[in-house]
Design a protein around this motif. Structure first.
Motif, PDB file in Angstrom:
ATOM      1  N   LYS A 397       0.822  -1.194   0.000  1.00 50.15           N
ATOM      2  CA  LYS A 397       0.000   0.000   0.000  1.00 50.15           C
ATOM      3  C   LYS A 397       0.864   1.256   0.000  1.00 50.15           C
ATOM      4  CE  LYS A 397      -3.865   2.376   0.599  1.00 50.15           C
ATOM      5  NZ  LYS A 397      -4.942   2.401  -0.405  1.00 50.15           N
ATOM      6  N   GLY A 398       0.531   2.210  -0.929  1.00 49.04           N
ATOM      7  CA  GLY A 398       1.227   3.486  -0.981  1.00 49.04           C
ATOM      8  C   GLY A 398       2.573   3.450  -1.667  1.00 49.04           C
ATOM      9  N   SER A 399       2.949   2.310  -2.249  1.00 50.03           N
ATOM     10  CA  SER A 399       4.273   2.194  -2.878  1.00 50.03           C
ATOM     11  C   SER A 399       4.201   2.528  -4.365  1.00 50.03           C
ATOM     12  CB  SER A 399       4.818   0.777  -2.696  1.00 50.03           C
ATOM     13  OG  SER A 399       4.017  -0.160  -3.410  1.00 50.03           O
ATOM     14  N   PHE A 400       5.400   2.766  -4.925  1.00 48.34           N
ATOM     15  CA  PHE A 400       5.547   3.035  -6.353  1.00 48.34           C
ATOM     16  C   PHE A 400       6.540   2.015  -6.888  1.00 48.34           C
ATOM     17  CE2 PHE A 400       7.188   5.117 -10.120  1.00 48.34           C
ATOM     18  CZ  PHE A 400       6.084   5.758 -10.651  1.00 48.34           C
ATOM     19  N   THR A 401       6.018   0.966  -7.535  1.00 52.11           N
ATOM     20  CA  THR A 401       6.846  -0.133  -8.027  1.00 52.11           C
ATOM     21  C   THR A 401       6.988  -0.013  -9.540  1.00 52.11           C
ATOM     22  OG1 THR A 401       6.056  -1.579  -6.259  1.00 52.11           O
ATOM     23  CG2 THR A 401       7.099  -2.639  -8.150  1.00 52.11           C
ATOM     24  N   VAL A 402       8.226  -0.041 -10.013  1.00 51.29           N
ATOM     25  CA  VAL A 402       8.496   0.091 -11.448  1.00 51.29           C
ATOM     26  C   VAL A 402       9.073  -1.219 -11.973  1.00 51.29           C
ATOM     27  CG1 VAL A 402       9.832   1.293 -13.222  1.00 51.29           C
ATOM     28  CG2 VAL A 402       8.858   2.567 -11.306  1.00 51.29           C
ATOM     29  N   ILE A 403       8.497  -1.689 -13.087  1.00 50.43           N
ATOM     30  CA  ILE A 403       9.022  -2.850 -13.808  1.00 50.43           C
ATOM     31  C   ILE A 403       9.739  -2.324 -15.044  1.00 50.43           C
ATOM     32  CG2 ILE A 403       8.443  -5.003 -14.985  1.00 50.43           C
ATOM     33  CD1 ILE A 403       5.849  -5.024 -13.297  1.00 50.43           C
ATOM     34  N   THR A 404      10.995  -2.659 -15.204  1.00 51.93           N
ATOM     35  CA  THR A 404      11.758  -2.154 -16.336  1.00 51.93           C
ATOM     36  C   THR A 404      12.539  -3.305 -16.965  1.00 51.93           C
ATOM     37  OG1 THR A 404      13.219  -0.364 -17.068  1.00 51.93           O
ATOM     38  CG2 THR A 404      13.832  -1.534 -15.039  1.00 51.93           C
ATOM     39  N   GLY A 405      13.117  -3.017 -18.105  1.00 50.53           N
ATOM     40  CA  GLY A 405      13.869  -4.041 -18.827  1.00 50.53           C
ATOM     41  C   GLY A 405      13.970  -3.692 -20.295  1.00 50.53           C
ATOM     42  N   ARG A 406      14.810  -4.431 -20.982  1.00 48.12           N
ATOM     43  CA  ARG A 406      14.997  -4.176 -22.399  1.00 48.12           C
ATOM     44  C   ARG A 406      13.770  -4.601 -23.196  1.00 48.12           C
ATOM     45  NH1 ARG A 406      19.997  -7.741 -24.111  1.00 48.12           N
ATOM     46  NH2 ARG A 406      20.734  -7.114 -22.022  1.00 48.12           N
ATOM     47  N   ILE A 407      13.751  -4.288 -24.465  1.00 48.36           N
ATOM     48  CA  ILE A 407      12.641  -4.653 -25.343  1.00 48.36           C
ATOM     49  C   ILE A 407      12.528  -6.177 -25.420  1.00 48.36           C
ATOM     50  CG2 ILE A 407      11.837  -4.609 -27.744  1.00 48.36           C
ATOM     51  CD1 ILE A 407      13.214  -1.841 -27.924  1.00 48.36           C
ATOM     52  N   GLY A 408      11.301  -6.674 -25.263  1.00 47.48           N
ATOM     53  CA  GLY A 408      11.070  -8.104 -25.331  1.00 47.48           C
ATOM     54  C   GLY A 408      11.371  -8.838 -24.053  1.00 47.48           C
ATOM     55  N   SER A 409      11.620  -8.116 -22.971  1.00 49.17           N
ATOM     56  CA  SER A 409      11.963  -8.788 -21.713  1.00 49.17           C
ATOM     57  C   SER A 409      10.741  -9.340 -20.991  1.00 49.17           C
ATOM     58  CB  SER A 409      12.712  -7.818 -20.792  1.00 49.17           C
ATOM     59  OG  SER A 409      11.905  -6.696 -20.488  1.00 49.17           O
ATOM     60  N   GLY A 410       9.540  -8.934 -21.399  1.00 49.15           N
ATOM     61  CA  GLY A 410       8.325  -9.497 -20.801  1.00 49.15           C
ATOM     62  C   GLY A 410       7.563  -8.556 -19.896  1.00 49.15           C
ATOM     63  N   LYS A 411       7.840  -7.250 -19.955  1.00 48.21           N
ATOM     64  CA  LYS A 411       7.204  -6.310 -19.034  1.00 48.21           C
ATOM     65  C   LYS A 411       5.690  -6.245 -19.238  1.00 48.21           C
ATOM     66  CE  LYS A 411       9.703  -2.824 -20.411  1.00 48.21           C
ATOM     67  NZ  LYS A 411      10.479  -3.500 -21.465  1.00 48.21           N
TER      68      LYS A 411
END
Length: 624
Positions: A397-411
């Motif tokens: 709760k209240g967090s800011f989670t970022v998913i990152t990665g190169r192109i095609g990594s599955g984000k």
């Protein structure tokens, strides 16, 4: 240029030919009748009254001509005949009124039931799952094929009426002369034999015509959606030429279908006419032998048309039955594996009065998010084998989670699998410790709101695009617009919220489209906001304002796919994906020290080639 988007779920032509209905056509017809039985029954009764009313004039004509042959005055009998004729005419006119009042609602209500079930099935499937055919072809199923079954149900009434008329005619004719009457039956038997031989070809020609029509509609739909791409590529002439090829194929298929149908119909009706000619010859000979009265001859002449219509209608009824089977196969294909009974499942159809209010659920304590946990989430695209494997993550709760990665990594695949837009192969999702078994129905407002990588706007006003059916008095549009950093754009638009955005938001810039989609998400006031590369079309300052305003909301929780530094700097937790698996995770400072992948991403060495990085290679569908 291909007429339809490549689709791994599409049914091949060979598979379609082998496709069989597990239930006969009459099952669907009976189910359609059962939805509004009184409309069908009243329609049948009205037809029977009309048919029986049509039997009165020939009987009166027989009596009239017989009266003319008598020497005694017939004034009293003539008046009796006139009264009977007037009464029967009034009865037929009343029956026609009931007929019209019943058959049109019956047809369109039956069509609506199947259309609702088709649309419901499409919505039941994972949101990122492609249709088995192009949108234009799918529209053809909704428009034409769904109409075929209720129309055939009314053809049953027409057939019953024709059979009843033929029976009355044959009984009366047999009572006058059996030999002449038997001749009338011979064309009927011949017609039935021809209809049985022709059913296979009818089905083949109708299927080819419907398929070619669907391809034309699909191509038109795709061309409208890609008008800018066509102009940029200078491919106008190639598109027009391909359109001509598709239309020529449709023209030939339509010609074969229409020509064969007209040929059959000509055979059907002319068989009746042939029988008519033979009967007239026999009747004329019998009249000369005083075995026929003038009234009998007039009666037979009138009834010959009834017999001819009956023979023609029997053949066309058989052909229409086969055509109904073609339409049902095409609709079952669009149902994509659902039980066949689902196509004709009963549900409400709102014929009169106001439509029901769209359900609105305001956020309440029962929707509150404390923690979202994902364990072992796996999904592999069937067509490529690529996707995500054994993903673990936790969003508090209240967090800011970022998913990152190169192109095609599955984000993007990760977000879609989490939200139920793709059917996960394995893994567990828990909301506040409770398992989520149906994420596609669970992660909806007010629990979660999602904006996809390619936001979809519709050809309506900006206000309608933001509300999407929500009651305006229950939401805060100005606050959502402010949070999406769109207040200045809104003021610059000539009609403000009433501005028509055009197909896919074509009248707006890329950044305005993304921020409109963000405002649509914010107006739903959800516990969890899920963004898929939302800020890709925004400048640095606008993006900074957007994230600041998001977190002005108390306890805002965000799960974000992004490679932008503004988002990464704000993140409480970053998950770095590589080849569909978690490569590293932690804070930005930790990852810049320990993760070579994150170091390369931060420098911009591994991103920037494509905005649509994780979609299945053979499918273009992105649901938001």
């Amino acid at each position: 240029m291909a007429s339809t988007t490549a689709n791994p779920d599409a049914v091949s032509e060979a598979e379609l030919k082998e496709m069989k209905l597990r239930r006969p056509v009459y099952y669907y017809v009976l189910r359609t009748i059962g939805y509004r039985p009184m409309l069908w029954i009243v329609n049948l009764i009205a037809l029977c009254v009309i048919v029986l009313g049509w039997q009165v004039p020939p009987l009166l004509a027989r009596e009239f001509f017989n009266l003319l042959g008598q020497s005694a005055p017939a004034a009293e009998s003539l008046w009796t005949l006139v009264i009977i004729l007037v009464v029967s005419t009034l009865a037929r006119q009343a029956a026609f009124w009931f007929l019209i009042r019943c058959n049109v609602p019956f047809m369109y209500i039956g069509q609506t039931v199947m259309q609702k079930n088709l649309l419901r099935r499409i919505f039941q499937l994972p949101g990122a799952k492609a249709l088995p055919e192009s949108p234009g072809e799918a529209v053809n199923r909704f428009k034409n094929d769904a109409f075929e079954v209720p129309v055939f149900a009314l053809w049953i009434n027409d057939t019953i009426g024709n059979v009843l008329a033929a029976i009355v005619a044959l009984v009366v004719m047999f009572s006058i002369n059996a030999t002449v009457t038997i001749v009338a039956v011979i064309p009927t038997i011949f017609v039935l034999f021809i209809a049985n031989l022709a059913t296979g070809r009818i089905e083949r020609y109708r299927k080819a015509f419907r398929e070619s029509s669907g391809k034309v509609m699909g191509f038109i739909s795709e061309t409208f959606g890609a008008a800018q791409a066509v102009k940029v590529a200078g491919a106008e002439q190639h598109v027009v030429q391909h359109f001509r090829v598709l239309n020529e194929t449709r023209r030939k298929a339509a010609l074969r279908d229409r020509l064969f149908t007209e040929l059959l119909q000509s055979i059907f009706w002319n068989m009746g006419n042939l029988g008519t000619g033979i009967i007239l010859l026999l009747a004329a000979q019998l009249t000369r032998q005083d075995q026929f009265s003038v009234g009998d001859f007039a009666l037979f002449v009138y009834y010959l048309e009834t017999i001819g219509e009956f023979t023609g209608f029997v053949g066309m009824f058989a052909a229409r039955y086969k055509q109904g089977g073609v339409s049902l196969k095409r609709m079952q294909r669009l149902m994509q594996g659902a039980p066949e009974t689902d196509l004709i499942e009963y549900g409400p159809v709102y014929e009169r009065g106001d439509l029901p209010d769209i359900p609105y659920t305001p956020r309440s304590p029962q929707h509150r998010l404390e923690a979202l946990d994902v364990q072992g989430l796996t999904y592999l695209h069937p067509s490529s084998g690529r996707g995500i494997r054994d993903i673990n993550l936790r969003v508090e709760k209240g967090s800011f989670t970022v998913i990152t990665g190169r192109i095609g990594s599955g984000k993007t695949t990760l977000l879609r699998s989490l939200l139920g837009l793709l059917p996960r192969d394995s893994g567990e999702i828990r909301w506040n410790g409770q398992p989520v078994t149906e994420p596609d129905n669970f992660f909806i407002p007010p629990r979660a709101a999602y904006t996809g990588q390619v936001p979809r706007l519709f050809s309506h006003t900006l206000r309608e695009n933001l509300l999407m059916g929500l009651p305006e008095d229950a939401v805060d549009i100005p606050a959502a617009v402010q949070r999406a950093v769109m207040e200045d754009d809104l003021a610059a638009l000539e009609d403000g919220l009433e501005t028509m955005v055009g197909p896919k938001g074509v009248r707006l810039s890329g950044g305005q489209i993304q921020r409109s989609a963000a405002a649509r998400m914010f107006v739903r006031d959800s516990e969890l906001y899920v963004f898929d590369d939302l800020s890709s079309a925004l400048d640095v300052e606008t993006e900074r304002k957007l994230w600041e305003r998001v977190f002005q909301q108390t306890d805002a929780t965000c799960l974000v796919v992004s490679h932008r530094q503004a988002a990464l700097r704000r993140a409480d937790h970053i998950i770095v994906l590589k080849d569909g698996q978690v490569e590293a995770e932690g804070t930005l400072d930790e990852l810049l020290l320990t993760s070579p992948e994150m170091q390369a991403l931060w420098k911009g060495d591994l991103v920037g080639e494509s905005p649509n990085e994780d979609a299945a290679p053979t499918a273009d569908v992105a649901m938001d």
